[in-house]
Scaffold this motif. Structure first.
Motif, mmCIF file in Angstrom:
data_model
loop_
_atom_site.group_PDB
_atom_site.id
_atom_site.type_symbol
_atom_site.label_atom_id
_atom_site.label_comp_id
_atom_site.label_asym_id
_atom_site.label_seq_id
_atom_site.Cartn_x
_atom_site.Cartn_y
_atom_site.Cartn_z
ATOM 1 N N PRO A 46 0.796 -1.235 0.000
ATOM 2 C CA PRO A 46 0.000 0.000 0.000
ATOM 3 C C PRO A 46 0.825 1.280 0.000
ATOM 4 O O PRO A 46 0.391 2.291 -0.556
ATOM 5 C CB PRO A 46 -0.834 -0.122 1.287
ATOM 6 C CG PRO A 46 -0.904 -1.576 1.573
ATOM 7 C CD PRO A 46 0.402 -2.151 1.093
ATOM 8 N N ARG A 47 2.011 1.255 0.606
ATOM 9 C CA ARG A 47 2.792 2.486 0.696
ATOM 10 C C ARG A 47 3.820 2.623 -0.431
ATOM 11 O O ARG A 47 4.675 3.504 -0.391
ATOM 12 C CB ARG A 47 3.477 2.576 2.066
ATOM 13 C CG ARG A 47 2.531 3.001 3.184
ATOM 14 C CD ARG A 47 3.227 3.127 4.522
ATOM 15 N NE ARG A 47 3.524 1.839 5.119
ATOM 16 C CZ ARG A 47 2.675 1.154 5.882
ATOM 17 N NH1 ARG A 47 1.476 1.643 6.130
ATOM 18 N NH2 ARG A 47 3.021 -0.017 6.403
ATOM 19 N N VAL A 48 3.729 1.745 -1.425
ATOM 20 C CA VAL A 48 4.624 1.826 -2.579
ATOM 21 C C VAL A 48 3.884 2.442 -3.763
ATOM 22 O O VAL A 48 2.789 2.009 -4.111
ATOM 23 C CB VAL A 48 5.161 0.428 -2.967
ATOM 24 C CG1 VAL A 48 5.872 0.488 -4.313
ATOM 25 C CG2 VAL A 48 6.118 -0.086 -1.900
ATOM 26 N N THR A 49 4.489 3.458 -4.362
ATOM 27 C CA THR A 49 3.965 4.066 -5.580
ATOM 28 C C THR A 49 4.908 3.732 -6.731
ATOM 29 O O THR A 49 6.109 4.030 -6.663
ATOM 30 C CB THR A 49 3.861 5.596 -5.444
ATOM 31 O OG1 THR A 49 2.976 5.911 -4.368
ATOM 32 C CG2 THR A 49 3.330 6.215 -6.730
ATOM 33 N N VAL A 50 4.374 3.088 -7.751
ATOM 34 C CA VAL A 50 5.165 2.725 -8.929
ATOM 35 C C VAL A 50 4.937 3.777 -10.012
ATOM 36 O O VAL A 50 3.794 4.117 -10.334
ATOM 37 C CB VAL A 50 4.776 1.325 -9.446
ATOM 38 C CG1 VAL A 50 5.514 1.010 -10.747
ATOM 39 C CG2 VAL A 50 5.084 0.270 -8.387
ATOM 40 N N ILE A 51 6.027 4.299 -10.561
ATOM 41 C CA ILE A 51 5.960 5.317 -11.605
ATOM 42 C C ILE A 51 6.767 4.840 -12.812
ATOM 43 O O ILE A 51 7.911 4.414 -12.660
ATOM 44 C CB ILE A 51 6.531 6.665 -11.110
ATOM 45 C CG1 ILE A 51 5.685 7.216 -9.963
ATOM 46 C CG2 ILE A 51 6.603 7.673 -12.247
ATOM 47 C CD1 ILE A 51 6.221 8.512 -9.384
ATOM 48 N N GLU A 52 6.175 4.919 -13.984
ATOM 49 C CA GLU A 52 6.913 4.584 -15.192
ATOM 50 C C GLU A 52 7.833 5.757 -15.548
ATOM 51 O O GLU A 52 7.370 6.873 -15.796
ATOM 52 C CB GLU A 52 5.963 4.271 -16.341
ATOM 53 C CG GLU A 52 5.245 2.932 -16.177
ATOM 54 C CD GLU A 52 4.600 2.448 -17.468
ATOM 55 O OE1 GLU A 52 4.410 3.286 -18.374
ATOM 56 O OE2 GLU A 52 4.291 1.244 -17.553
ATOM 57 N N ALA A 53 9.119 5.493 -15.530
ATOM 58 C CA ALA A 53 10.105 6.537 -15.812
ATOM 59 C C ALA A 53 11.435 5.885 -16.162
ATOM 60 O O ALA A 53 11.707 4.738 -15.790
ATOM 61 C CB ALA A 53 10.273 7.464 -14.605
ATOM 62 N N ASP A 54 12.264 6.649 -16.855
ATOM 63 C CA ASP A 54 13.619 6.210 -17.198
ATOM 64 C C ASP A 54 14.597 6.971 -16.310
ATOM 65 O O ASP A 54 14.813 8.175 -16.497
ATOM 66 C CB ASP A 54 13.898 6.490 -18.671
ATOM 67 C CG ASP A 54 15.300 6.063 -19.098
ATOM 68 O OD1 ASP A 54 16.036 5.485 -18.259
ATOM 69 O OD2 ASP A 54 15.669 6.309 -20.268
ATOM 70 N N VAL A 55 15.181 6.273 -15.340
ATOM 71 C CA VAL A 55 16.066 6.959 -14.383
ATOM 72 C C VAL A 55 17.365 7.418 -15.027
ATOM 73 O O VAL A 55 18.104 8.218 -14.434
ATOM 74 C CB VAL A 55 16.368 6.071 -13.160
ATOM 75 C CG1 VAL A 55 15.075 5.698 -12.439
ATOM 76 C CG2 VAL A 55 17.151 4.820 -13.549
ATOM 77 N N HIS A 56 17.659 6.925 -16.238
ATOM 78 C CA HIS A 56 18.865 7.362 -16.934
ATOM 79 C C HIS A 56 18.650 8.671 -17.682
ATOM 80 O O HIS A 56 19.610 9.229 -18.237
ATOM 81 C CB HIS A 56 19.335 6.273 -17.904
ATOM 82 C CG HIS A 56 19.798 5.019 -17.226
ATOM 83 N ND1 HIS A 56 21.032 4.909 -16.628
ATOM 84 C CD2 HIS A 56 19.168 3.830 -17.025
ATOM 85 C CE1 HIS A 56 21.158 3.692 -16.103
ATOM 86 N NE2 HIS A 56 20.047 3.032 -16.317
ATOM 87 N N ASP A 57 17.422 9.162 -17.699
ATOM 88 C CA ASP A 57 17.109 10.458 -18.288
ATOM 89 C C ASP A 57 17.211 11.516 -17.188
ATOM 90 O O ASP A 57 16.414 11.508 -16.245
ATOM 91 C CB ASP A 57 15.693 10.430 -18.869
ATOM 92 C CG ASP A 57 15.297 11.753 -19.525
ATOM 93 O OD1 ASP A 57 15.800 12.813 -19.113
ATOM 94 O OD2 ASP A 57 14.470 11.715 -20.452
ATOM 95 N N PRO A 58 18.187 12.421 -17.260
ATOM 96 C CA PRO A 58 18.389 13.399 -16.170
ATOM 97 C C PRO A 58 17.146 14.211 -15.835
ATOM 98 O O PRO A 58 16.890 14.497 -14.655
ATOM 99 C CB PRO A 58 19.517 14.292 -16.710
ATOM 100 C CG PRO A 58 20.253 13.421 -17.672
ATOM 101 C CD PRO A 58 19.214 12.559 -18.313
ATOM 102 N N ALA A 59 16.360 14.589 -16.830
ATOM 103 C CA ALA A 59 15.161 15.386 -16.569
ATOM 104 C C ALA A 59 14.135 14.581 -15.787
ATOM 105 O O ALA A 59 13.519 15.079 -14.829
ATOM 106 C CB ALA A 59 14.563 15.879 -17.886
ATOM 107 N N GLN A 60 13.933 13.321 -16.179
ATOM 108 C CA GLN A 60 12.984 12.471 -15.460
ATOM 109 C C GLN A 60 13.484 12.172 -14.050
ATOM 110 O O GLN A 60 12.700 12.136 -13.098
ATOM 111 C CB GLN A 60 12.746 11.166 -16.232
ATOM 112 C CG GLN A 60 12.049 11.359 -17.561
ATOM 113 C CD GLN A 60 11.711 10.032 -18.226
ATOM 114 O OE1 GLN A 60 11.099 9.155 -17.625
ATOM 115 N NE2 GLN A 60 12.118 9.885 -19.493
#
Length: 319
Positions: A46-60
């Motif tokens: 319940p306390r985990v939020t999953v976000i689709e993102a590319d962590v290798h993209d500095p802006a994201q």
């Protein structure tokens, strides 16, 4: 105090255990992933939020920092080219440091590797050491954890050797004499939590510290393979390969489709012992009594489904 923790690499083997323990602390966790379906093991919390993102993209990555008190970096690879190791183990820590500076996040826990060394024999070890240097020079409230090989339910280490022995009549083994100090994944996850917790009972502050995460047993790779077979479906003879043949085997595995079981860079890593040298404090300094592979392995090798998980939880509860 409730905390908001950004966990990079939270969908991986260690990351799943870290998220579960952070969740038990009552903290809120954000797990970025390129595809949400990869987060099936944590998104039910319940306390985990999953976000689709590319962590290798500095802006994201910068956008992900907003509203978080700390960052845990678990992103790593075991195989790849020089450029791939540089991107994951050096450029990503640099991007994390820059994003933290831009957003004002100070607290970072970084998972490195026990054999990390600027003059190490493998690309993996050298890139891990360069990643540490980048973070140490960034002026962060930093904790570095250096685990040896990590085992536990769902691992790709002992489970792999158990499966191989279920199929093949013997195990031709490269690097059979390489020494490891295997550490339970639950102990590594506990070390992450201890590093983030405000706990004055600990014998030392984890901020600005490097910790060796190693279990109580020093074992050769051949001994670990025998443990996997003994507690798996069956134990097969281990055939240590001479160096030239081992290198040929690794080269052939690199050419096969998918992630290789062994690479030449892995062999280079195994040319030096992967054991604690007491250069840094260990798990005991974080209040953790490390579990033995001899105790934990029988709880999941050769088991299927919920019973294996139940036995693992029972072992943890009894510690």
């Amino acid at each position: 105090m409730n905390k908001n923790i950004l966990v990079l690499g939270g969908t991986g083997f260690i990351g799943r255990h870290v998220c579960e323990k952070l969740h038990r602390e009552g903290w809120r966790i954000t797990v970025p992933t390129r595809r949400a379906l990869h987060a099936a093991h944590v998104q039910h919390l319940p306390r985990v939020t999953v976000i689709e993102a590319d962590v290798h993209d500095p802006a994201q990555l910068l956008n992900l920092m907003a509203g978080h008190d700390a960052v845990v970096n678990l992103v790593a690879i075991l195989h790849g080219s020089e450029d791939a190791f540089e991107r994951v183990h050096v450029e990503l820590p640099l991007a994390i440091a820059e994003a933290c500076a831009a957003d004002g996040v100070r607290r970072v826990v970084h998972i490195s590797a026990l054999g990390a060394s600027l003059d190490g024999p493998s690309r993996y070890q050298r890139s891990k050491a360069r990643g540490e240097e980048v973070l140490r020079g960034a002026g962060l409230d930093l904790t570095i954890l250096r685990p040896s090989v990590v085992f536990g339910a769902g691992d790709r280490f002992l489970n792999l050797f158990a499966r191989l022995q279920a199929v093949f009549p013997l195990v031709p083994l490269a690097g059979a004499g390489a020494r490891f100090q295997p550490v339970w994944v639950e102990d590594v996850a506990s070390a992450v939590v201890a590093s983030l917790r405000d706990d004055s009972s600990l014998p030392m502050s984890s901020v600005g510290q490097t910790f060796e995460c190693a279990g109580p047993d020093v074992l050769t790779l051949a001994e670990l393979v025998r443990i996997a077979g003994r507690h798996g479906s069956r134990q097969r003879p281990v055939l240590p390969l001479p160096a030239a043949l081992a290198r040929l085997q690794a080269r052939v595995m690199e050419l096969m489709p998918g992630e290789p079981l062994m690479s030449r860079d892995n062999l280079d890593s195994m040319s030096v012992d992967n054991v604690a040298n007491n250069q840094w404090p260990g798990l005991a300094s974080l209040g953790i009594a490390a579990a033995s592979v001899h105790t934990v392995a029988p709880t999941y090798l050769g088991q299927r489904g919920g019973r294996s998980q139940l036995l693992g939880y029972r072992h943890e509860a009894g510690r």
